[in-house]
Design a protein around this motif. Structure first.
Motif, short mmCIF file in Angstrom:
data_model
loop_
_atom_site.label_atom_id
_atom_site.label_comp_id
_atom_site.label_asym_id
_atom_site.label_seq_id
_atom_site.Cartn_x
_atom_site.Cartn_y
_atom_site.Cartn_z
N THR A 46 0.83 -1.20 0.00
CA THR A 46 0.00 0.00 0.00
C THR A 46 0.87 1.25 0.00
O THR A 46 0.58 2.22 -0.71
CB THR A 46 -0.95 0.00 1.21
N LEU A 50 -7.66 -1.35 -0.49
CA LEU A 50 -8.70 -2.32 -0.86
C LEU A 50 -8.23 -3.22 -1.99
O LEU A 50 -8.37 -4.45 -1.94
CB LEU A 50 -9.98 -1.59 -1.26
N TRP A 51 -7.68 -2.60 -3.04
CA TRP A 51 -7.19 -3.36 -4.20
C TRP A 51 -6.07 -4.32 -3.78
O TRP A 51 -6.11 -5.52 -4.09
CB TRP A 51 -6.68 -2.38 -5.26
N THR A 69 -5.21 -5.46 -0.77
CA THR A 69 -5.62 -6.49 0.18
C THR A 69 -6.33 -7.65 -0.53
O THR A 69 -6.08 -8.82 -0.23
CB THR A 69 -6.55 -5.89 1.25
#
Length: 208
Positions: free
Chosen positions: A60, A149-150, A152
């Motif tokens: 991230t 989000l992407w 994970t």
């Protein structure tokens, strides 16, 4: 050496920070796809080569750093220079650029957040954000949330699939091709409309 071999070597050498570096470079050089890097990192975590939490944090961070670099490119170009460059392109009108600018001003926050989860456009969306000087705290927050989000989803998929992590890459590669085809169709449609609306030389020379 393939891109996957290079990423695998980087992860073996540096661990989770290596995955973060690979993701940062993916923002700047899209041919190194995140849909390959992230499941691979998840698989490495499942094999005990690194911590799963460390992978999520570093990838991230890499996404945010890469996006911030492209934001800086857009900010350096600025609106006037971008408009001047785009206006020189064939079939592009200043009015088109102004409409795009107005759209981004209205929907820029959604574009940055959801754009981080769309193949191909996930990197490019940072440039108009920089051009329009979206407030940096807002840009960083949206980019971090969308990227988290992407990342994970793909890291956990690779972690769950283990040695079969390439299945994730195969599925997303097919989706990426659909996105590219849709973008190509949109460009062709735009060019066709512009050509149809352009007055012929005979019409342009006729007196009013």
């Amino acid at each position: 050496m393939s891109a996957i071999d290079w990423v695998n070597g980087l992860v073996d050498t540096l661990g989770a920070p290596g995955a973060g570096i690979a993701i940062a470079l993916e923002n700047l050089f899209p041919p190194i796809p995140s849909e390959a890097i992230l499941p691979l990192a998840g698989f490495a975590a499942s094999a005990g080569r690194m911590s799963l939490i460390a992978v999520l944090l570093w990838t991230t961070a890499g996404s945010v750093i890469g996006a911030l670099a492209l934001y800086g490119v857009g900010a350096l170009l600025g609106r006037d220079r971008t408009v001047a460059l785009a206006a020189r392109l064939p079939l592009v009108k200043v009015s088109d650029i102004e409409r795009t600018e107005a759209w981004f001003l209205r929907h820029g926050t959604k574009a940055v957040f959801f754009g981080r989860m769309i193949p191909v456009f996930r990197s490019l969306v940072s440039i108009p954000a920089g051009v329009e000087r979206m407030p940096l705290p807002v840009f960083l927050t949206l980019t971090t949330l969308g990227s988290a989000l992407w990342n994970t989803a793909f890291v956990l998929a690779g972690h769950a699939l283990g040695a079969n992590w390439t299945q994730v890459t195969d599925v997303v590669s097919a989706c990426s091709k659909v996105v590219l085809v849709a973008a190509a169709v949109a460009v062709v449609a735009f060019v066709a409309v512009r050509l149809l609306r352009r007055p012929s030389s005979t019409e342009a020379s006729e007196p009013p």
